[in-house]
Design a protein around this motif. Sequence first.
Motif, PDB file in Angstrom:
ATOM      1  N   ALA A  22      -5.100  -1.263  -3.491  1.00 38.10           N
ATOM      2  CA  ALA A  22      -4.159  -1.586  -2.412  1.00 38.10           C
ATOM      3  C   ALA A  22      -4.813  -1.397  -1.045  1.00 38.10           C
ATOM      4  O   ALA A  22      -4.587  -2.195  -0.117  1.00 38.10           O
ATOM      5  CB  ALA A  22      -2.917  -0.726  -2.528  1.00 38.10           C
ATOM      6  N   THR A  51      -0.894  -8.940  -6.222  1.00 39.93           N
ATOM      7  CA  THR A  51      -1.960  -9.411  -5.313  1.00 39.93           C
ATOM      8  C   THR A  51      -2.140 -10.915  -5.416  1.00 39.93           C
ATOM      9  O   THR A  51      -2.301 -11.617  -4.406  1.00 39.93           O
ATOM     10  CB  THR A  51      -3.281  -8.694  -5.639  1.00 39.93           C
ATOM     11  N   ARG A  81       0.831  -1.208   0.000  1.00 36.03           N
ATOM     12  CA  ARG A  81       0.000   0.000   0.000  1.00 36.03           C
ATOM     13  C   ARG A  81       0.862   1.254   0.000  1.00 36.03           C
ATOM     14  O   ARG A  81       0.574   2.225  -0.721  1.00 36.03           O
ATOM     15  CB  ARG A  81      -0.913  -0.021   1.234  1.00 36.03           C
ATOM     16  N   LEU A 105      -0.467  -4.357 -10.402  1.00 32.92           N
ATOM     17  CA  LEU A 105      -0.797  -4.688  -9.017  1.00 32.92           C
ATOM     18  C   LEU A 105      -1.568  -5.998  -8.909  1.00 32.92           C
ATOM     19  O   LEU A 105      -1.488  -6.692  -7.888  1.00 32.92           O
ATOM     20  CB  LEU A 105      -1.608  -3.543  -8.397  1.00 32.92           C
TER      21      LEU A 105
END
Length: 460
Positions: A204, A421, A184, A417
């Motif tokens: 995030a 993840t 984050r 991202l």
Amino acid sequence: MWSKKLLLLLVLPLLLNYGSSAQQVFTLQQAIDTAIANYGIIKAKANYTAASKELVSQARREYLPNFNIGAQQDYGTINGQNGPLYGFGGLSAASAGPSLDQQNWNAAFGALYLTNINWDFFAFGRAKEKIKTAVAAATQNDKDWQQEIFKHKIKVAATYLNLVAAHQLTRSYLDNLNRADTIRHIVRTRVLNGLIAGVDSSQANAEYSSAKIALTKAKDFEQEQSNLLAQLMGIAPQDLILDTSYVARIPIIPVTPEVLDNHPLLQYYKSRIALSDEQSRYYKTLYYPAFSLVGLLQTRGSGFGNNYMQNQHDFTQSYWDGVKPTRSNYLFGVGVTWNISQPFRISKQVKSQTFISKGLENEYELADQQIHAQLALADVKIKNALDNYNEVPVQVKAASDAYLQKSVLYRNGLTNLVDVTQSLYALIRAQTDRDIAYSNVWQALLLKAAAAGDFSIFEK
């Protein structure tokens, strides 16, 4: 200045030792010992066992002869009357005197002093079988107590392992939260620098919140297991520092003996059958008569004279003259008592007890089958748990490498991202599988110990 430094060097080891002693590890053996000492059901069954042992002593003392002593001092009339009399329920007077032609109210003091011995010295083994029945009942209660202790050891050990696993899961989810927080911050920095779109920051933040929720659920499960362990130990819920070596190594799997006759549960079922058989043998002794030996010594006193039949004025109302012993009798005898209709009634009770014994044997056979099936299942679970244990390091290493690769690529703008993840999900899943795999090996071994009826299989 140097004196203060020297003082600090002397005090520091003491503080460190105090901290280490305050944070003492609460081992599984301590948990089991605490549970056996405090748990209510175990304490109750210990008292039941003690009570049944006292009943054995009571059954042995019942064979002793009855020894009665009595004394009474009365005041009343002694009018007699010719005719039959039977005292139903003992509700009649025992006045004895001449049968006069009319009622009179002459009254004086009287007394009776009595000693009596009554002993059923032979009843075809009735007393002996009653003692054996009491011993069998005490044995059953003792076996019930022992199998309750065994079951509780298994429960405490299983809950302790669950709590250790839950603690490790909480740590893994805490690491996952820290990784999500790191991602984050990286995303926020890149968004503020205009390197990526702002939607990555929202994603995030969502992953960070998801990691917090997962951590909260893990803490909730850990607290549930901690509370359950406290209940099983009979103590107030509290934070305990556990022995986490169970998730750092696996046990040596011993060879289980094929003979399970000493299993605490099977021993308890056997004791129930033995008690039922003893009760049947005791009931059969009620078919036969009882031979008794009696002895009696009786002394009486009376305020009425020996010439009272001819002279109704021959009596005194003096208390001492009335209660003073003046006549004595003794008696010895042997008798036999047999209710000949008793066998017809008891035979049905014996037959009923025989059916109960057969039913208890059926329950024993079922328990034996279930234990053998559980033992076979335990062997399968141990094999599967070991297979998973051997695969877990490969899974964790691959997931860790993948996450490291994706995170480095993302920092350099070479991936998105979503890939990071996905690698994060794979890593937390691998760590969770690792924590569970270690625990499952111990749980499978505990299941084997429960099936074999030998807790030392797990302890060793």
